[in-house]
Design an enzyme around this catalytic site. Structure first.
Site, PDB file in Angstrom:
ATOM      1  N   ASP A   1      -7.837  -3.266   3.832  1.00 60.16           N
ATOM      2  CA  ASP A   1      -6.790  -4.152   3.318  1.00 60.16           C
ATOM      3  C   ASP A   1      -7.388  -5.393   2.643  1.00 60.16           C
ATOM      4  OD1 ASP A   1      -4.080  -3.390   3.593  1.00 60.16           O
ATOM      5  OD2 ASP A   1      -4.170  -3.673   5.770  1.00 60.16           O
TER       6      ASP A   1
ATOM      7  N   LYS B   1       1.075   6.362   2.942  1.00 56.69           N
ATOM      8  CA  LYS B   1      -0.377   6.135   2.925  1.00 56.69           C
ATOM      9  C   LYS B   1      -1.102   7.360   3.475  1.00 56.69           C
ATOM     10  CE  LYS B   1       0.126   1.119   3.230  1.00 56.69           C
ATOM     11  NZ  LYS B   1       0.060  -0.118   4.012  1.00 56.69           N
TER      12      LYS B   1
ATOM     13  N   GLN C   1      -0.793  -1.803  10.040  1.00 57.57           N
ATOM     14  CA  GLN C   1       0.375  -2.106   9.210  1.00 57.57           C
ATOM     15  C   GLN C   1       1.034  -3.407   9.670  1.00 57.57           C
ATOM     16  OE1 GLN C   1       1.186  -0.460   6.467  1.00 57.57           O
ATOM     17  NE2 GLN C   1       3.007  -1.668   6.037  1.00 57.57           N
TER      18      GLN C   1
HETATM   19  N1  GUN Z   1       2.654  -4.744   4.977  1.00 57.10           N
HETATM   20  C1  GUN Z   1       3.095  -4.980   3.711  1.00 57.10           C
HETATM   21  N2  GUN Z   1       2.078  -4.841   2.824  1.00 57.10           N
HETATM   22  C2  GUN Z   1       0.985  -4.508   3.549  1.00 57.10           C
HETATM   23  C3  GUN Z   1      -0.357  -4.213   3.198  1.00 57.10           C
HETATM   24  O1  GUN Z   1      -0.776  -4.248   2.030  1.00 57.10           O
HETATM   25  N3  GUN Z   1      -1.190  -3.892   4.247  1.00 57.10           N
HETATM   26  C4  GUN Z   1      -0.752  -3.880   5.533  1.00 57.10           C
HETATM   27  N4  GUN Z   1      -1.653  -3.576   6.468  1.00 57.10           N
HETATM   28  N5  GUN Z   1       0.482  -4.146   5.883  1.00 57.10           N
HETATM   29  C5  GUN Z   1       1.337  -4.457   4.897  1.00 57.10           C
END
Ligand code: GUN
Length: 283
Positions: free
Chosen positions: A120, A53, A97
């Site tokens: 998100d 990311k 995350q």
């Molecule tokens: N963990 C797995 N997928 C995601 C996501 O799309 N966003 C976040 N913040 N954590 C995750």
């Protein structure tokens, strides 16, 4: 029939290039789109996702702040950090995350993020906005799936049946809402659904988001269906595979996403797009 591949990697690259252009336009007006990414603990998969990311942000000409904390971090400390980032006008997107360590209440942390910075799309305000069809930030993985469907000419699903296998707050439920918005008739199923195979065989669009390697077999695919595989599972030999038995399903499906190189890259592209949207709307 052998299914056509939906190349998420190529489509994501195209979308990231568009994001980079919009980011450059914002920078020219003195605004630098900025995403704060918080990782708590040392889960190896999460470390990889976060690294990807951050790298994607930088490639798109956006700024990222990467904060890593030990697994023993107290919830109150994390909440205080989020409050500070909410107040910081130079930060437009905040991503924590998941999963978080068990002693931290994940939904409480998500609700602490300003909905305007919730890239998100997990905050209850954004989830509610999606539910009632109001503007807001949409969850990245389901949004990536929508973009893939639009790309193959399935932007309007009137008269078609979509089945989502999986009911998580981060994929299954928002995916179903987005598909309803595309006029599909939608079923949400899960691993405990009776006659799951029969349900899936009715799907013109099948989205698999269960987190079980290759559980969607050929007996669950309607000939000609578009099959979107959200699963990322690691096999004993270290290889990645999806929730769909790809080799079997591709003989029946009309369209199918590979794993890796399908939905995953689209999730990151949508995160960048959401960060840009947040920056444009906060300004
Ligand atoms: N963990 C797995 N997928 C995601 C996501 O799309 N966003 C976040 N913040 N954590 C995750």
């Amino acid at each position: 029939m052998t299914a056509r591949l939906i190349d998420g990697k190529a489509l994501a690259a195209q979308m990231r290039a568009e994001v980079a252009e919009r980011a450059a336009a914002l920078r020219a007006t003195g605004r630098l789109p900025t995403l704060a990414v918080i990782l708590v603990g040392a889960d190896p998969a999460s470390q990889v996702y976060v690294r990807n990311k951050i790298a994607a942000c930088e490639q798109a000409g956006m700024r990222s702040l990467h904060e890593t904390y030990g697994a023993e971090l107290r919830e109150a400390e994390l909440l205080a950090r989020i409050h500070a980032l909410n107040q910081d006008d130079s930060v437009h997107g905040i991503l924590v995350q998941l999963p978080l360590p068990a002693h931290i209440h994940a939904q409480r942390v998500i609700e602490a993020i300003s909905p305007r910075k919730d890239v998100d799309g997990f905050h209850v305000a954004n989830a509610g906005a999606l539910m009632v069809g109001r503007p807001g930030l949409r969850p990245c993985t389901p949004l990536g799936c929508v973009r893939m469907l639009e790309h193959i000419g399935l932007g309007d699903l009137r008269g078609r049946h979509a089945v989502v296998v999986g009911r998580s707050n981060i994929v299954g439920k928002p995916m179903a809402m987005l598909l309803l918005g595309m006029n599909a008739t939608v079923t949400i199923a899960h691993s405990g659904t009776p006659d799951l195979a029969e349900t899936c065989r009715r799907a013109d669009v099948l989205v698999a988001a269960v987190g079980r390697a290759r559980m969607i077999g050929a007996d669950m695919i309607k000939p000609g269906a578009a099959v979107l595989d959200v699963g990322i599972n690691r096999l004993e030999d270290g290889k990645l595979c999806g929730d769909v038995d790809f080799e079997a399903a591709r003989e029946l499906a009309g369209w199918i996403t590979p794993v890796p190189g399908g939905v995953g890259p689209m999730t990151i592209a949508m995160l960048l797009s959401n960060t840009l949207q947040a920056c444009e709307q906060l300004a």
